[in-house]
Enzyme design. Sequence first.
Site, PDB file in Angstrom:
ATOM      1  N   HIS A   1      -4.415  -2.114  -6.058  1.00  6.33           N
ATOM      2  CA  HIS A   1      -3.787  -0.843  -6.399  1.00  6.33           C
ATOM      3  C   HIS A   1      -4.900   0.146  -6.656  1.00  6.33           C
ATOM      4  CE1 HIS A   1       0.125  -2.469  -6.843  1.00  6.33           C
ATOM      5  NE2 HIS A   1      -0.182  -3.240  -7.851  1.00  6.33           N
TER       6      HIS A   1
ATOM      7  N   ASP B   1       0.817  -1.224   0.000  1.00  5.69           N
ATOM      8  CA  ASP B   1       0.000   0.000   0.000  1.00  5.69           C
ATOM      9  C   ASP B   1       0.848   1.271   0.000  1.00  5.69           C
ATOM     10  OD1 ASP B   1      -2.332  -1.589   0.229  1.00  5.69           O
ATOM     11  OD2 ASP B   1      -2.004  -1.716   2.393  1.00  5.69           O
TER      12      ASP B   1
HETATM   13  P1  GDP Z   1      -0.353   0.069  -3.717  1.00  2.69           P
HETATM   14  O1  GDP Z   1      -0.938  -1.229  -3.296  1.00  2.69           O
HETATM   15  O2  GDP Z   1       1.077   0.184  -3.350  1.00  2.69           O
HETATM   16  O3  GDP Z   1      -0.619   0.395  -5.144  1.00  2.69           O
HETATM   17  O4  GDP Z   1      -1.074   1.181  -2.837  1.00  2.69           O
HETATM   18  P2  GDP Z   1      -2.566   1.661  -2.938  1.00  2.69           P
HETATM   19  O5  GDP Z   1      -2.741   2.280  -4.259  1.00  2.69           O
HETATM   20  O6  GDP Z   1      -3.548   0.655  -2.509  1.00  2.69           O
HETATM   21  O7  GDP Z   1      -2.592   2.725  -1.758  1.00  2.69           O
HETATM   22  C1  GDP Z   1      -2.129   3.955  -1.848  1.00  2.69           C
HETATM   23  C2  GDP Z   1      -3.259   4.954  -1.636  1.00  2.69           C
HETATM   24  O8  GDP Z   1      -2.689   6.231  -1.593  1.00  2.69           O
HETATM   25  C3  GDP Z   1      -4.269   5.019  -2.751  1.00  2.69           C
HETATM   26  O9  GDP Z   1      -5.522   5.395  -2.225  1.00  2.69           O
HETATM   27  C4  GDP Z   1      -3.718   6.117  -3.674  1.00  2.69           C
HETATM   28  O10 GDP Z   1      -4.694   6.768  -4.454  1.00  2.69           O
HETATM   29  C5  GDP Z   1      -3.144   7.036  -2.677  1.00  2.69           C
HETATM   30  N1  GDP Z   1      -1.972   7.791  -3.091  1.00  2.69           N
HETATM   31  C6  GDP Z   1      -0.908   7.390  -3.849  1.00  2.69           C
HETATM   32  N2  GDP Z   1       0.010   8.368  -3.909  1.00  2.69           N
HETATM   33  C7  GDP Z   1      -0.490   9.399  -3.160  1.00  2.69           C
HETATM   34  C8  GDP Z   1       0.002  10.681  -2.783  1.00  2.69           C
HETATM   35  O11 GDP Z   1       1.087  11.088  -3.132  1.00  2.69           O
HETATM   36  N3  GDP Z   1      -0.807  11.445  -1.981  1.00  2.69           N
HETATM   37  C9  GDP Z   1      -2.014  11.030  -1.521  1.00  2.69           C
HETATM   38  N4  GDP Z   1      -2.716  11.836  -0.743  1.00  2.69           N
HETATM   39  N5  GDP Z   1      -2.493   9.806  -1.839  1.00  2.69           N
HETATM   40  C10 GDP Z   1      -1.735   9.024  -2.631  1.00  2.69           C
END
Ligand code: GDP
Length: 424
Positions: A40, A12
């Site tokens: 994701h 995440d």
């Molecule tokens: P993954 O499993 O590594 O792809 O992570 P996820 O996508 O499930 O979780 C990351 C969360 O953080 C998601 O809700 C994204 O939309 C959000 N996100 C990613 N980068 C950023 C950022 O730079 N700022 C904010 N506020 N949210 C982010």
Amino acid sequence: MVRAIVGANWGDEGKGKITDMLGESSDVIVRFQGGSNAGHTIINKYGKFALHLLPSGVFYGHTTSIIGNGVALNIPYLCGEIKSLVDRGVPKPKILVSDRAQIMMPYHILFDEYEEERLGKKSFGSTKSGIAPFYSDKYAKIGFQVSELFDGTLLKEKVERVLEQKNILLEHMYHKPKLSAGELMETLISYRDMVAPYVTDTALYLHDALKEGKTVLLEGQLGTLKDPDFGIYPMVTSSSTLAAYGAIGAGIPPYEIKDIICVVKAYSSAVGAGEFVSEIFGDEADELRKRGGDGGEFGATTGRPRRMGWFDAVATRYGCRMQGATEVALTVLDVLGYLDELPVCVGYEIDGKVTKDFPVTAKLAKAKPVYEKLPGWKCDIRGIKEYAGLPENCRRYIEFIEKEIGTPITMVSNGPARDEIIRR
Ligand code: GDP
């Protein structure tokens, strides 16, 4: 050229966004491990999507998305995910499924549920997607490869043989209904028809693509600390989350992986049970959880509230080292603008001694975090496009982390959207 995008922590970290972003300059995007157990989150012109099995590159017209041989392939889930994209106006992506990928069987999901139920309070906090029973069967050599769906005689004989064993467990260990070979055969035939249009020798496809000079992106799921060898065993996942495994789970030579982008979150979060040294609780945690990610820190697959913590430089340095990170993308930094000061875990105190090296799980259980506090920047950094435009204390935080983890931070993400990225 092959690039890998992997996580340094518990998952995440925002890999989805970075993959989606770098997908634009890639020809082929490959999932090489795991299954539909993690998600994701991607935000683009079509809307907000939570992908679980499809690679994050499916939104581009020019990319080919591959489900590699290392993946736990849930066929109805894959088809459902493709349909959900098309239904929302995304052009039908080009998808290839490895003929050597193994199939998530309906009973893997059942066994995952039954085992967690049996363990009760001692459960692993599994997402119940069947991952552990799937990989157990793969290595016990009673799994089913996609290619086996296309040989009816072999399939029938194997289904009968495998169910013999499964039914003993169902009846005597879990006291649950037994499975019928006839019904399972019908299910598998329907799986065959669903997956048939996508099946190919993906390792050969990648070999040819690399020979033609194409750019390949390996998309990791979860992070180093969930790796079965180098993570917080046994509270790990059942397939390797390391970039090195990308070579095996995709079927490419290891020396082709030139760039390993480790995605690191500006604070810590974890789902499921397991050691988590810099975890925080109560109001402090609730506040960060509420502000975190994009609309709160809740699991993309399960909706469970994530466990929260301060940035753990010990775990992240180790996480980057075991991935072989060549560069780091630091994400969700924008969330931290509300804090007066930011604790960073720079060491673990174990039996009265402070260490900076991430230990084995038995020692980890005894570790207490040693914090260094950095001043906050107390403002919203979203919308800032240049590194120099970030507040001084924010740059100090980034540079402090960079020094601690020993890997260059080349990208800073200050918002969930594709273009909210600062390159250094
Ligand atoms: P993954 O499993 O590594 O792809 O992570 P996820 O996508 O499930 O979780 C990351 C969360 O953080 C998601 O809700 C994204 O939309 C959000 N996100 C990613 N980068 C950023 C950022 O730079 N700022 C904010 N506020 N949210 C982010």
